[in-house]
Design a protein around this motif. Structure first.
Motif, PDB file in Angstrom:
ATOM      1  N   ILE A   1      65.538  96.105  84.773  1.00  0.00           N
ATOM      2  CA  ILE A   1      66.274  94.303  85.296  1.00  0.00           C
ATOM      3  C   ILE A   1      66.605  93.635  83.857  1.00  0.00           C
ATOM      4  O   ILE A   1      68.252  92.307  84.452  1.00  0.00           O
ATOM      5  N   LEU A   2      67.416  94.144  83.115  1.00  0.00           N
ATOM      6  CA  LEU A   2      68.207  93.591  82.223  1.00  0.00           C
ATOM      7  C   LEU A   2      69.854  94.730  82.228  1.00  0.00           C
ATOM      8  O   LEU A   2      70.633  93.758  82.456  1.00  0.00           O
ATOM      9  N   THR A   3      69.668  95.766  82.405  1.00  0.00           N
ATOM     10  CA  THR A   3      70.651  96.296  83.007  1.00  0.00           C
ATOM     11  C   THR A   3      72.287  96.022  84.358  1.00  0.00           C
ATOM     12  O   THR A   3      73.022  95.818  84.174  1.00  0.00           O
ATOM     13  N   SER A   4      70.841  95.468  85.370  1.00  0.00           N
ATOM     14  CA  SER A   4      71.664  95.294  86.564  1.00  0.00           C
ATOM     15  C   SER A   4      71.752  94.055  86.704  1.00  0.00           C
ATOM     16  O   SER A   4      72.301  93.446  87.475  1.00  0.00           O
ATOM     17  N   SER A   5      71.977  93.253  85.913  1.00  0.00           N
ATOM     18  CA  SER A   5      71.848  91.852  85.330  1.00  0.00           C
ATOM     19  C   SER A   5      73.811  92.194  84.335  1.00  0.00           C
ATOM     20  O   SER A   5      74.167  93.144  84.910  1.00  0.00           O
ATOM     21  N   SER A   6      74.455  91.027  84.595  1.00  0.00           N
ATOM     22  CA  SER A   6      75.628  90.864  83.635  1.00  0.00           C
ATOM     23  C   SER A   6      76.019  90.694  82.659  1.00  0.00           C
ATOM     24  O   SER A   6      76.578  90.832  82.023  1.00  0.00           O
ATOM     25  N   LEU A   7      74.210  91.201  81.663  1.00  0.00           N
ATOM     26  CA  LEU A   7      74.269  91.108  80.573  1.00  0.00           C
ATOM     27  C   LEU A   7      75.222  92.554  79.862  1.00  0.00           C
ATOM     28  O   LEU A   7      74.958  93.537  80.079  1.00  0.00           O
ATOM     29  N   ASP A   8      75.908  92.255  79.227  1.00  0.00           N
ATOM     30  CA  ASP A   8      76.198  93.666  77.856  1.00  0.00           C
ATOM     31  C   ASP A   8      75.795  94.167  77.160  1.00  0.00           C
ATOM     32  O   ASP A   8      75.348  93.841  76.625  1.00  0.00           O
ATOM     33  N   PHE A   9      75.719  95.699  77.179  1.00  0.00           N
ATOM     34  CA  PHE A   9      75.260  95.942  75.296  1.00  0.00           C
ATOM     35  C   PHE A   9      75.754  97.118  75.849  1.00  0.00           C
ATOM     36  O   PHE A   9      76.433  97.953  76.237  1.00  0.00           O
ATOM     37  N   ASP A  10      76.394  97.212  74.099  1.00  0.00           N
ATOM     38  CA  ASP A  10      77.259  98.339  73.489  1.00  0.00           C
ATOM     39  C   ASP A  10      76.801  99.524  73.680  1.00  0.00           C
ATOM     40  O   ASP A  10      75.027  99.337  73.756  1.00  0.00           O
ATOM     41  N   ALA A  11      77.021 100.632  72.828  1.00  0.00           N
ATOM     42  CA  ALA A  11      77.270 102.241  73.214  1.00  0.00           C
ATOM     43  C   ALA A  11      76.243 102.363  72.175  1.00  0.00           C
ATOM     44  O   ALA A  11      74.967 103.471  72.174  1.00  0.00           O
ATOM     45  N   SER A  12      76.167 101.423  70.908  1.00  0.00           N
ATOM     46  CA  SER A  12      75.020 102.061  69.633  1.00  0.00           C
ATOM     47  C   SER A  12      74.017 101.773  70.305  1.00  0.00           C
ATOM     48  O   SER A  12      72.947 102.302  69.905  1.00  0.00           O
ATOM     49  N   MET A  13      73.457 100.199  71.661  1.00  0.00           N
ATOM     50  CA  MET A  13      72.575 100.047  71.424  1.00  0.00           C
ATOM     51  C   MET A  13      72.026 100.489  72.618  1.00  0.00           C
ATOM     52  O   MET A  13      70.954 101.870  72.519  1.00  0.00           O
ATOM     53  N   LEU A  14      72.668 101.554  73.387  1.00  0.00           N
ATOM     54  CA  LEU A  14      72.658 101.916  75.144  1.00  0.00           C
ATOM     55  C   LEU A  14      71.851 103.514  73.748  1.00  0.00           C
ATOM     56  O   LEU A  14      70.607 104.458  74.704  1.00  0.00           O
ATOM     57  N   ASN A  15      72.660 104.037  72.941  1.00  0.00           N
ATOM     58  CA  ASN A  15      72.519 105.423  72.220  1.00  0.00           C
ATOM     59  C   ASN A  15      71.052 105.409  71.212  1.00  0.00           C
ATOM     60  O   ASN A  15      71.238 106.336  71.127  1.00  0.00           O
ATOM     61  N   SER A  16      70.448 104.269  70.792  1.00  0.00           N
ATOM     62  CA  SER A  16      69.325 104.087  69.707  1.00  0.00           C
ATOM     63  C   SER A  16      68.006 104.748  70.981  1.00  0.00           C
ATOM     64  O   SER A  16      67.903 104.472  72.704  1.00  0.00           O
ATOM     65  N   GLU A  17      67.412 105.238  70.093  1.00  0.00           N
ATOM     66  CA  GLU A  17      66.311 105.452  70.773  1.00  0.00           C
ATOM     67  C   GLU A  17      65.297 104.057  71.637  1.00  0.00           C
ATOM     68  O   GLU A  17      64.553 104.530  72.359  1.00  0.00           O
ATOM     69  N   PHE A  18      65.656 103.507  69.907  1.00  0.00           N
ATOM     70  CA  PHE A  18      64.954 102.463  70.410  1.00  0.00           C
ATOM     71  C   PHE A  18      65.215 100.691  70.704  1.00  0.00           C
ATOM     72  O   PHE A  18      66.055 100.236  70.036  1.00  0.00           O
ATOM     73  N   PRO A  19      66.454 100.595  72.176  1.00  0.00           N
ATOM     74  CA  PRO A  19      66.756  99.586  71.870  1.00  0.00           C
ATOM     75  C   PRO A  19      66.280  98.604  71.130  1.00  0.00           C
ATOM     76  O   PRO A  19      67.451  97.865  71.145  1.00  0.00           O
ATOM     77  N   PHE A  20      65.734  98.098  71.393  1.00  0.00           N
ATOM     78  CA  PHE A  20      65.650  96.643  70.806  1.00  0.00           C
ATOM     79  C   PHE A  20      64.378  96.747  69.703  1.00  0.00           C
ATOM     80  O   PHE A  20      63.887  96.366  69.369  1.00  0.00           O
TER      81      PHE A  20
END
Length: 947
Positions: A629-648
């Motif tokens: 629901i977040l990735t399909s939105s217009s939000l941008d997530f950087d590579a470090s966050m996408l590669n984190s085991e726990f992105p949040f």
């Protein structure tokens, strides 16, 4: 020579004031208030007119009240009193100088107000209905939350009706200090005998008067002299703990010309006021009828309400409205009025405007209350938003032009002095007017010819809870939006109050549910809960279980064997990081095989609930990816966050907090998603009760066991490993300190403290703490910049080669509602029935951070133990870890201070994001007169230094 020329020759103002003569006298008088007293004395020598202006008593009254703190003694004049506070000896034998050729209409008006006789203000019996021997049923049907009434006979049996005269009170309580009501930055009080001396000699335009909400603590015997009348004994605020209950009763003593300016009572509560001696003139308007000359301001951000009443710039003159505005009113626009006599009681319903003027020295007692009739209004006033608060006080005039055709019609008629303004972030003010032509009046008279002008509302406006609640912003709720500083109770207290009412008044559940829907948006959260339960095949909640429980910052539901928490506070971004960090922590807890695992509730499920295309949807989420629901939105997530085991997880959360420094609290980069996406977690329900519900029922042995348990669980938490820092932005935070080899997590923690230091004064002032001004001025001295530098030097043991882990997980919220207690049968139990409680679980890990473990001691000592050092020493015995991680010998004094546990803890208290200083000053009354932070530190935290 004509008269004009002669007058100009006699007018000494231009020459005496020079360039200042272009300013009105009123402006000069205001400017003088910002000049120190000693400089005022010098200015008085400059010229004749400056001598006159610098010797005005209202000026010295203002100067005095800004400097006075605690009890003070009136020295016959405000100038003498101020100079006495300044340590200056005044020559009282010197006669004042007199000058002709100076005329000031402003000073004359002030002189007139100071000396006006009020005999003529009691010219009739008024038109408030008078009743005697009224039944509770009659009162409920005819008056309660509907209209005022003047009641006789309610105080006839009170001892106060005979003993509460000014002379008798002075004789019995002369040495007791009482709080004084005055628009002053400091809370001031006077011994009663000193106040009476002042009252008899003053000629102030705005006299001081006793308005003490803590008179029952100052003089407990006064509470025995009266009782709450039978008509007003239902008060739903009574179920709140003493420290959480808002002020509700006042002793009021005042001279002629004192009183209260136009206002609506806080939280839209109702009130009764009984006069024991003297005469009071009352004026009232119904809700929505703003009195002439009064302006209402409603802050669009947090809904805070402030009221401007007729005043002479720096003074609020209670008599001014009667002198300057009342004569201008047409008969149909005049207020409902009465003169209250000794022994009589007036009832003021919720939302009614009222203004009181003492016609002679008076003594009175008053109380505000909440009952089933005004409960809805109180919930409405606590609800976040601004439009409904304006409508409650100013009717439909609070609406925007585009939402009110009546508003457009009014603008064609012009504008008068009755205004309401509400403000957005640019503080834009909109002026609107009240006009008698647009009021629906009822001029019906009773058998005695008394006009019943109670229906004075604007056409279309109704002071009805269903009508008023239409103006709520449905997207706002207590969990997501800023809390108004003007609210009578805090967010936690409000939620706890509703939870207690739900349990204690099951016969009124329909009414309480309606109030909870207004205040908490409870209906919306119940619908969300039902969707989660359906997805996970959980049993439906019963009627008893549909209200969120407790005082927590997110809606929590307990039913069957489950506990469900919806993450909503602060918007979606904060909620995602709250749940993400908690899930990361649970993952590490399981891997570490910590003994605390058995004392933290098991996680059964977690996920994301969202509303899309007219229906709710649920998807599971374990914290290890970014939800679709977040990735399909217009939000941008950087590579470090996408590669984190726990992105949040914890370090991405920390980075977010750094990026959001200086931004508004409600900032949420997830934008529109915040209004229809909610993370949630389901845990095993703990059996028993939270500590907040049992505090007063625990034995000393139970309390000691709790202290031991908390020490053990803190030790386990602080020894638990935390994820290594992987974010490049945080790893590079050590630039400039490479020689120290400072771990990045320690640098991040200290940088956060530095940021909090920058706005600490504003934050403390906004909380309205009773912190002495002298202490506020010494914060920079107590916490110099060197404090943060030295913190970076003591993160490891430099006497030995091994680096000690400086930071730990910090729960940060181990408070009375996050400790769960279990019943058990001890040796003294009868027939197997439990007689004691033991701690079982620590709850709520969504506020986790990484930092100095001392941080976790603060809420435990202040909230759980309420300052009991014996219990805290018991905790430290079982904790068994060093509070300070360095044993290095420090040469300079600052380094030694940083290594002191008490000093370090006190600094964290001052810089804390929560109002911990407010808790400290409420527990230790002696702190209110503290002259240094060192004194506060030693009073509260000195025992840590012997650990």
């Amino acid at each position: 020579m004509d008269e004009t020329t002669a007058f100009r020759q006699r007018d000494r103002r231009p020459e005496a004031l020079g360039s200042l003569s272009v300013l009105p006298d009123e402006t000069i008088c205001v400017l003088l208030e910002y000049v120190p007293p000693r400089d005022i004395a010098h200015l008085a020598c400059v010229s004749s007119v400056m001598y006159i202006l610098c010797n005005e008593e209202p000026l010295w009254m203002s100067l005095c009240l800004r400097r006075a703190k605690g009890p003070f003694d009136y020295k016959g004049s405000w100038k003498n009193t101020t100079l006495h506070l300044e340590g200056v000896t005044q020559d009282n034998d010197r006669k004042p100088l007199h000058f002709d050729g100076f005329n000031s209409l402003y000073l004359y008006k002030r002189f007139y107000r100071c000396n006006a006789s009020l005999d003529g203000f009691s010219f009739d019996d008024g038109n408030v209905e008078r009743r005697r021997d009224i039944s509770l049923d009659e009162f409920s049907k005819e008056y309660d939350a509907k209209k005022p009434v003047l009641l006789s006979g309610l105080a006839d049996s009170w001892p106060a009706s005979k003993t509460w005269t000014i002379d008798q009170l002075s004789e019995k309580y002369g040495e007791v200090p009482f709080r004084i009501s005055q628009r002053s930055p400091n809370k001031i009080s006077m011994k009663f005998k000193d106040y009476i001396s002042y009252m008899k000699t003053q000629r102030d335009e705005d006299p001081l008067y006793v308005f003490d909400d803590r008179f029952g603590e100052a003089a407990p015997e006064l509470l025995k002299d009266y009782s709450v009348p039978y008509l007003f004994q239902e008060d739903w605020f009574e179920i709140l703990d003493k420290e959480n209950r808002p002020p509700y009763r006042w002793l009021i003593v005042g001279p002629e010309r004192s009183g209260a300016s136009w206002h609506v009572d806080p939280a839209l509560t109702s009130a009764w006021n009984t006069l024991l001696c003297g005469r009071k003139r009352w004026a009232l308007y119904p809700p929505g009828k703003v009195p002439l000359g009064v302006t209402v301001h409603v802050n669009e951000d947090d809904g805070d309400v402030s009221i401007d009443t007729p005043s002479s710039l720096q003074f609020s003159i209670h008599a001014q409205w009667w002198l300057d505005y009342y004569p201008l009113l047409a008969d149909e626009d005049k207020p409902i009025e009465c003169t209250l006599l000794a022994g009589e009681t007036i009832y003021v319903p919720s939302g009614w405007w009222h203004c009181i003027l003492n016609l002679e020295p008076t003594v009175a007692v008053t109380q505000n209350f909440v009952n089933k009739e005004n409960f809805g209004f109180v919930c409405l006033d606590m609800a976040p938003g601004y439009q409904h608060k304006g409508v409650c006080r100013a009717g439909l005039l609070a609406l925007d032009d585009e939402n009110s055709e009546e508003m457009e019609e009014e603008e064609t008629h012009g504008e008068d002095d009755s205004t309401l303004s509400y403000s957005d972030l640019t503080r834009k003010e909109k002026r609107v007017r009240m006009n008698g032509e647009e009021e629906t009046e009822n001029h019906e008279e009773d058998a005695n010819g008394v006009s019943k002008r109670y229906n004075m509302w604007k056409k279309g406006f109704s002071y009805d809870i269903d009508f008023l609640s239409k103006f709520l912003d449905k997207e706002r709720d207590h969990y997501n939006f800023p809390w108004s500083m003007g609210n009578s109770v805090g967010q936690r207290e409000m939620r706890g109050w509703l939870s207690k009412l739900w349990v204690l008044k099951p016969e009124l559940r329909n009414l309480i549910w309606k109030g909870a829907c207004i205040a908490l948006n409870a209906e919306k959260w119940l619908r969300c809960l039902e969707e989660v339960c359906n997805f996970h095949n959980l049993p439906s909640v019963t009627e008893d279980e549909k209200l969120p429980v407790g005082t927590g910052s997110n809606p929590v539901y307990l039913f069957s064997d489950y506990a469900v928490k919806l993450f909503v506070e602060g918007g979606l971004e904060q909620s995602m990081y709250g749940l993400g960090t908690e899930l990361e922590f649970y993952d590490i807890l399981g891997q570490a095989n910590s003994s605390s695992k058995s004392h933290i509730p098991d996680v059964l499920a977690s996920g994301i609930l969202y509303f899309e295309k007219g229906s709710y949807k649920v998807v599971p989420w374990d914290g290890k990816r970014i939800p679709d629901i977040l990735t399909s939105s217009s939000l941008d997530f950087d590579a470090s966050m996408l590669n984190s085991e726990f992105p949040f997880g914890i370090w991405n959360k920390t980075l977010l907090q750094q990026r959001n420094k200086g931004k508004p609290p409600a900032h949420d980069s997830f934008g529109s998603l915040s209004s229809h996406v909610w993370p949630y977690i389901i845990t095993q329900r703990c059996k028993g009760k939270i500590f907040a519900q049992l505090r007063d029922d625990l034995t000393w042995s139970d309390a000691q066991n709790l202290a031991t348990f908390l020490g053990q669980q803190l030790r386990n938490l602080h020894q638990l490993p935390y994820p290594p820092v992987t974010r490049p932005e945080l790893l590079n935070a050590n630039e400039g300190h490479e020689e120290l080899k400072i771990p990045p997590e320690w640098k991040v923690f200290v940088d956060d403290l530095c940021q909090k230091k920058k706005d600490v004064t504003n934050r403390l002032e906004n909380w309205g703490n009773p912190i002495p001004k002298a202490l506020m001025n010494k914060i920079d001295e107590y916490i110099p910049d060197e404090f943060f530098v030295d913190l970076l030097h003591v993160f490891k043991d430099t006497d030995v080669g091994d680096e000690i882990k400086p930071c730990t997980w910090i729960h940060s919220d181990v408070m009375d509602d996050n400790i769960h207690m279990e019943p058990y049968a001890d040796d003294d139990s009868v027939d197997g029935q439990h007689s004691s409680w033991r701690p079982g679980h620590i709850l709520d890990f969504s506020d986790l951070s990484i930092g100095d473990p001392i941080y976790d001691l603060i809420p435990i000592h202040l909230d759980v133990f309420r300052g009991d050092t014996d219990l805290f020493k018991k905790l430290l015995e079982s904790y068994g870890l060093p509070l300070i991680r360095s044993k290095s010998a420090a040469a300079d004094s600052m380094r030694k201070k940083v290594l002191s546990p008490s000093y370090r803890t006190m600094c964290y208290c001052i810089l804390h994001e929560d109002n911990v200083l407010g808790a400290m000053f409420s527990i230790w009354d002696e702190l209110r007169t503290a002259e240094s932070w060192e004194q506060v530190e030693l009073t509260v935290w000195s025992f840590l230094n012997s650990y």
